[in-house]
Design an enzyme around this catalytic site. Structure first.
Site, PDB file in Angstrom:
ATOM      1  CD  GLU A  80      -1.415  -0.263   3.608  1.00 30.65           C
ATOM      2  OE1 GLU A  80      -1.922  -1.356   3.877  1.00 30.65           O
ATOM      3  OE2 GLU A  80      -1.739   0.795   4.173  1.00 30.65           O
ATOM      4  CB  CYS A 140      -2.109  -5.634   5.901  1.00 29.52           C
ATOM      5  SG  CYS A 140      -1.856  -4.051   6.686  1.00 29.52           S
ATOM      6  NE  ARG A 156     -11.529   0.830  22.633  1.00 33.29           N
ATOM      7  CZ  ARG A 156     -10.828   0.068  23.458  1.00 33.29           C
ATOM      8  NH1 ARG A 156     -10.838  -1.232  23.328  1.00 33.29           N
ATOM      9  NH2 ARG A 156     -10.114   0.608  24.416  1.00 33.29           N
ATOM     10  CB  THR A 162      -9.050  -1.695  12.957  1.00 34.83           C
ATOM     11  OG1 THR A 162      -8.519  -1.524  14.254  1.00 34.83           O
ATOM     12  CG2 THR A 162      -9.153  -0.358  12.268  1.00 34.83           C
ATOM     13  CG  HIS A 202      -2.219  -8.795   9.311  1.00 27.93           C
ATOM     14  ND1 HIS A 202      -1.020  -8.320   8.816  1.00 27.93           N
ATOM     15  CD2 HIS A 202      -2.916  -7.705   9.725  1.00 27.93           C
ATOM     16  CE1 HIS A 202      -1.011  -7.001   8.912  1.00 27.93           C
ATOM     17  NE2 HIS A 202      -2.141  -6.604   9.458  1.00 27.93           N
ATOM     18  CG  ASN A 219       1.209  -3.967  10.840  1.00 27.53           C
ATOM     19  OD1 ASN A 219       1.522  -4.798   9.999  1.00 27.53           O
ATOM     20  ND2 ASN A 219       0.004  -3.440  10.912  1.00 27.53           N
ATOM     21  CB  SER A 273      -8.064  -2.565   6.362  1.00 26.92           C
ATOM     22  OG  SER A 273      -7.531  -2.787   7.639  1.00 26.92           O
TER      23      SER A 273
END
Lengths: 133, 360
Positions: free
Chosen positions: B94, B126, B215, B217, B249, B281, B311
């Site tokens: 990304e 991701c 949150r 996510t 992940h 990450n 996402s």
């Protein structure tokens, strides 16, 4: 914006893969590639050759006053490197502890950004070297 | 040329039985690190809940493309793969250096491939790296390529003082897909995906940093990871206890352990592939670097579960079977060794390297 993309593109093999050439007559490697062999002249037989990715530092300096386009990278190390086949190349040294950058240190080629004219132009990629144990 | 029916069926059977898998891999983690405590110092915030101690930072002359080249180059060297055999390059990120102009073609030329290869840049937050793995696997199964190269690479962006800044890191992992019996170190037995429209994290065109929903996510992460893992188990007939290792992940150090707990997988099976506490990450590279770390130590006959998350949202799940070849085909340097090579920087140097000083 200066259109440097075509000029850069013609040098991709040299910058991406360290492509130089080699004279089959005098067995000497050249980087960057030569149009004619300086030793054998018209008797020379040049063939394209990828240079080795490792070598050693012959000489180095720390650049505090860089040329245009490299201002935000200074200070940085610049070295003359002798590759394993004897060809020599001038390159930045990155990712190395300053005390390990010395004459005779073994180095390995890495692929890095070299520069960009501005935020709209093409990015120039190419080789730099790092000291390896 | 017409084949006799018997010969045709025999050949067809061979094709159907033939499985593709990983024949090599390479990981690149940049040398620079910033401690989470340093970011906490600057913004006077506490990020201990993320279970991340430091994150890898790409230097100012590194980007997703340079890291992809370095990761792939390591794979080529360690697993003796001739770059001329690569017929497909799929790069998930990304943070592709260009909005228009492929990273894949730069990587191909920098590796010295021929010009005969399928190539495209991929983006699915991701999970674009594992999506590339699926495409290479499918192309290999369709016998359209010799070797496919799937790379997950990111210089993850994060707004200063955003929760993401404590974890958003840089790194790349490259996986080579082939089907030569002498080369496969991990056969891909099965893969599937679970996808739905769940906008938990996004970046609009021309926006420099991504936005997220806090949150929410987490809700999206667990929904997709768990459902993808369950779907995979349903389709293959395996259950949680069949796996020797599990990789998920890893947006922080806690989520993968919680996902494992929900699925009934003990945390010991997750820890080998849990790198985020040490490097942060790495977005598209996150699951793949974890998988590489598992391959560093896995033994023949072991079974690995890998589930990515992107996402927006989706998860790709894989079952991998480690083969005998892994005894002779190992990376020269394990991921856990690689991360020891580091140089700490403070927040000022971090913003300099990550081009966050906008007045320049």
């Amino acid at each position: 914006m200066q259109n440097i993309a075509p000029l850069n593109w013609r040098r991709f093999p040299e910058r991406y893969l360290l492509k130089g050439n080699y004279c089959e007559n005098c067995k000497q490697a050249f980087f960057p590639p030569r149009a004619i062999c300086p030793n054998c002249r018209r008797k020379g037989k040049l063939v394209s050759m990828e240079m080795p990715r490792t070598g050693k530092i012959i000489s180095y300096t720390k650049v505090y006053v860089p040329p245009e386009g490299f201002k935000n990278e200074a200070p940085y190390y610049l070295a003359i490197i002798e590759l394993e086949n004897g060809a020599r190349v001038l390159s930045q040294i990155v990712d190395s502890e300053p005390e390990k950058i010395k004459i005779g240190a073994k180095v390995k080629k890495v692929f890095r950004r070299i520069g960009e004219p501005d935020k709209y132009g093409t990015i120039t990629y190419g080789y730099k070297f790092k000291v390896v144990e | 040329m017409k084949l006799p029916l018997k010969k045709y069926l025999k050949r067809l059977g061979k094709v159907l039985r033939m499985n593709a898998g990983i024949i090599g891999y390479g990981v690149y983690i940049p040398r620079l690190r910033i401690k989470v405590s340093e970011i906490e110092r600057v913004w006077q915030r506490n990020a201990s809940g993320l279970a991340v101690s430091e994150k890898a930072v790409a230097a100012s002359d590194e980007d997703s493309c340079t890291m992809a080249v370095e990761a792939a180059r390591r794979g080529i060297e360690d697993f003796s793969i001739n770059p001329k055999r690569i017929n497909a390059i799929y790069i998930g990120s990304e943070s592709h250096p260009y909005a228009v102009n492929p990273t894949a073609s730069i990587v191909g030329d920098a590796l010295g491939t021929t010009n005969k290869y399928f190539a495209v840049d991929m983006e699915f937050a991701c999970k674009a790296g594992t999506a590339g793995l699926q495409v290479c696997y499918a192309l290999k199964k369709a016998r359209m390529i010799d070797v496919g190269l799937a790379i997950g690479t990111d210089t993850a962006q994060s707004k200063p003082n955003d929760a993401l800044e404590f974890t958003a890191a840089s790194g790349a992992a490259a996986f080579f897909i082939g089907d030569s019996k002498n080369e496969i170190i991990a056969e891909i037995e099965h893969t599937c995906s679970f996808t739905s429209d769940m906008p938990d994290f996004w970046r609009r065109p021309r926006a420099e940093f991504p936005e997220h929903t806090g949150r929410f996510t987490g809700e999206a992460y667990f929904k997709h990871i768990i459902n993808a893992a369950k779907l995979l188990m349903e389709e293959t007939g395996y259950n949680a206890s069949d796996f020797d290792y599990a990789v998920f992940h890893q947006p922080n150090g806690k989520f993968p352990l919680k996902a494992a707990k929900i699925l009934g997988i003990p945390s010991e099976k997750v820890k080998q592939g849990l790198l985020t506490p040490h490097i942060g990450n790495t977005y598209s590279a996150s699951t793949l670097i974890g998988l590489a770390s598992v391959l560093d130590v896995a033994r023949p006959g072991q079974k690995v579960l890998a589930v990515s998350y992107g996402s927006g949202a989706g998860s790709d799940a894989f079952v991998l079977n480690i083969t005998e070849n892994i005894k002779n085909r190992r990376a020269s340097r394990a991921v856990l060794e690689m991360i020891k090579e580091k140089e700490y920087i403070d927040y000022a140097l971090y913003v300099r390297h990550r081009h966050k000083i906008k007045s320049l």
